[in-house]
Design a protein around this motif. Structure first.
Motif, short mmCIF file in Angstrom:
data_model
loop_
_atom_site.label_atom_id
_atom_site.label_comp_id
_atom_site.label_asym_id
_atom_site.label_seq_id
_atom_site.Cartn_x
_atom_site.Cartn_y
_atom_site.Cartn_z
N SER A 33 0.50 -1.00 0.07
CA SER A 33 0.04 0.13 -0.07
C SER A 33 0.86 1.25 -0.15
N GLY A 34 0.45 2.18 -0.68
CA GLY A 34 1.13 3.58 -0.70
C GLY A 34 1.02 4.24 0.73
N MET A 35 1.71 5.16 0.85
CA MET A 35 1.40 6.08 2.03
C MET A 35 0.20 7.18 1.84
N ALA A 36 -0.80 6.95 2.14
CA ALA A 36 -1.72 8.02 1.93
C ALA A 36 -2.60 8.28 3.26
N ASP A 37 -3.08 9.43 3.59
CA ASP A 37 -3.48 9.76 4.76
C ASP A 37 -5.08 9.27 4.87
N HIS A 38 -5.65 9.31 6.21
CA HIS A 38 -6.87 8.82 6.38
C HIS A 38 -8.22 9.35 5.83
N MET A 39 -7.69 10.54 5.06
CA MET A 39 -8.92 11.31 4.24
C MET A 39 -8.67 11.23 2.80
#
Ligand SMILES: *Cc1c(COP(=O)(O)O)cnc(C)c1O
Length: 412
Positions: A33-39
């Motif tokens: 998974s890439g680093m992506a924020d919770h929004m």
């Protein structure tokens, strides 16, 4: 200052009550998974898709169905959050885990005075604990009798009690709850993803909590599945509860459940990990691809094979779960259970003892649903018994396994 060397953890055979063996596909999604924020839109979409798949896995139309970040106890803490000080509760206890559920309930239902009087083990007058002996199941009759007598607001039990390996009567529990107007709360940590059941078939139960790492096979610490009926949510809304993070209504918002309905997009409640969401999503996909019913059949088949092999070693099995065998050793080895378990664990063969009296051996097969894995467990256990001086009839063990797997007998 000490900087320790990099931590290395060995691969073990996770043949215990849990955690189960996480599928390689789940680990691959976690790690890629890439680093992506919770929004981020894809993270929110992933959560919404998890919510939908979870409804299929659990067999429910409850809108309030989602995951609680953490382990089984995180989901259970949320489920029991609706139990308020002074609430009347009947709790059925038949092993270690329902025993801890009982402690949770006593902590939640205790008045301020009761909690202060014995904060680690409060004796709440409004809570009735019905103790069923280790090794026995909670029956519908036991539930019926207790609910007639106490007429509580809540009733709670474990569906499958992992401490003693016993299946409790969920239909009898649900029926009695409905009949006597109690709201049922069920610890389904060990049964979800192992047994073929639909929670909507049990209308007396209003709250369900499970875990990521047993039947759902998603250890990379992800989400504990929970599901609540509208009646539960209305009851909770009326009393409120004193938790922010485990508040069912607040936590549901991030999963796109607002005001009792699915909405387009989740709103912030707390930070979610893109890695965890991706892993959980894949675990649910695998469960639905294999099918809950097929998986349940596989557990039944392989448990029976291992059970017969262990019987052939002279062990006495007292459990009836299909993912876990709980046994007493043959008479001449009685009392050496802990020694045997430690001997196995020292070889990274991860079986378990019971965690409360009496001492028994627990051998689990979570996500070990193939002939090779079951045979390996049987052979290792037989060898461990021999290492401690027991005589094991190998031919009888082979015969038991062959009867199930239909392979040719080894050259005689
Ligand atoms: C494993 C288990 C728990 C605790 O789950 P964790 O993931 O360790 O928090 C609770 N109840 C039952 C019935 C269990 O089997």
């Amino acid at each position: 200052m000490t900087i320790h060397p990099q931590l290395t953890i060995p691969e073990t055979i996770a043949a215990g009550p849990g955690p189960g063996n996480t599928d390689a596909r789940v680990l691959a999604r976690f790690a890629s998974s890439g680093m992506a924020d919770h929004m981020h839109p894809d993270v929110l979409r992933g959560m919404a898709e998890c919510k939908e798949m979870l409804r299929d896995v659990m067999g429910t139309r409850n809108v309030y169905t989602f995951g609680v970040a953490g382990t089984g106890w995180s989901g259970l803490d949320m489920m029991f959050s609706a139990v308020m000080p002074g609430d009347s509760v009947v709790m059925f206890v038949n092993g270690t885990f329902s025993g801890i559920d009982g402690l949770t309930v006593r902590m939640k239902a205790a008045t301020a005075e009761e909690l202060a009087a014995n904060s680690m083990d409060p004796q709440a007058a409004s809570v009735t604990i019905i103790n069923i002996p280790h090794g026995q199941s909670v029956t519908g009759e036991i539930v019926e009798a207790a609910l007639v007598e106490h007429k509580p607001k809540w009733a709670a039990m474990a569906h499958w009690e992992t401490g003693s390996g016993r299946i409790n009567d969920i239909k009898g529990f649900s029926d009695a709850c409905e009949k006597h107007g109690a709201m049922g709360l069920v610890d389904a940590v060990s049964s979800l993803g192992v047994e073929d059941f639909r929670i909507d078939d049990f209308p007396g139960v209003h709250g369900w909590a499970s875990c990521p790492q047993k039947g759902i096979c998603c250890l990379p610490l992800t989400y504990a599945p929970v599901s609540f009926t509208d009646h539960y949510i209305e009851t909770l809304k009326a009393t409120g509860t004193r938790t922010f993070v485990h508040h069912p209504i607040l936590e549901a918002r991030h999963w796109g459940i607002v005001g009792g309905e699915d909405v387009e997009k989740g709103t912030y409640h707390r930070t979610h990990s893109a890695y965890a969401v991706a892993a959980f999503h894949e675990a649910l996909r695998i469960t639905l691809q294999q099918g809950v019913a097929q998986r349940a059949k596989d557990y039944t088949f392989h448990e029976a094979a291992l059970r017969d092999a262990l019987n052939a070693m002279g062990c006495d099995i007292t459990s009836n779960m299909t993912s876990l065998i709980v046994l007493d050793l043959p008479k001449d080895m009685a009392g050496r259970e802990m020694e045997l378990v430690q001997h196995c664990r020292a070889q990274n063969f991860g079986i378990w003892p019971t965690l409360s009296e009496p001492v028994q051996v627990r051998i689990g097969i979570l996500n070990l649903l193939n002939q090779t894995a079951i045979t390996d467990i049987a052979m290792r256990f037989a060898q461990a018994m021999r290492d401690l001086g027991a005589e094991v009839d190998q031919a009888a063990v082979d015969h038991a396994l062959n009867r199930h797997y239909g392979t040719a007998l080894a050259a005689e």
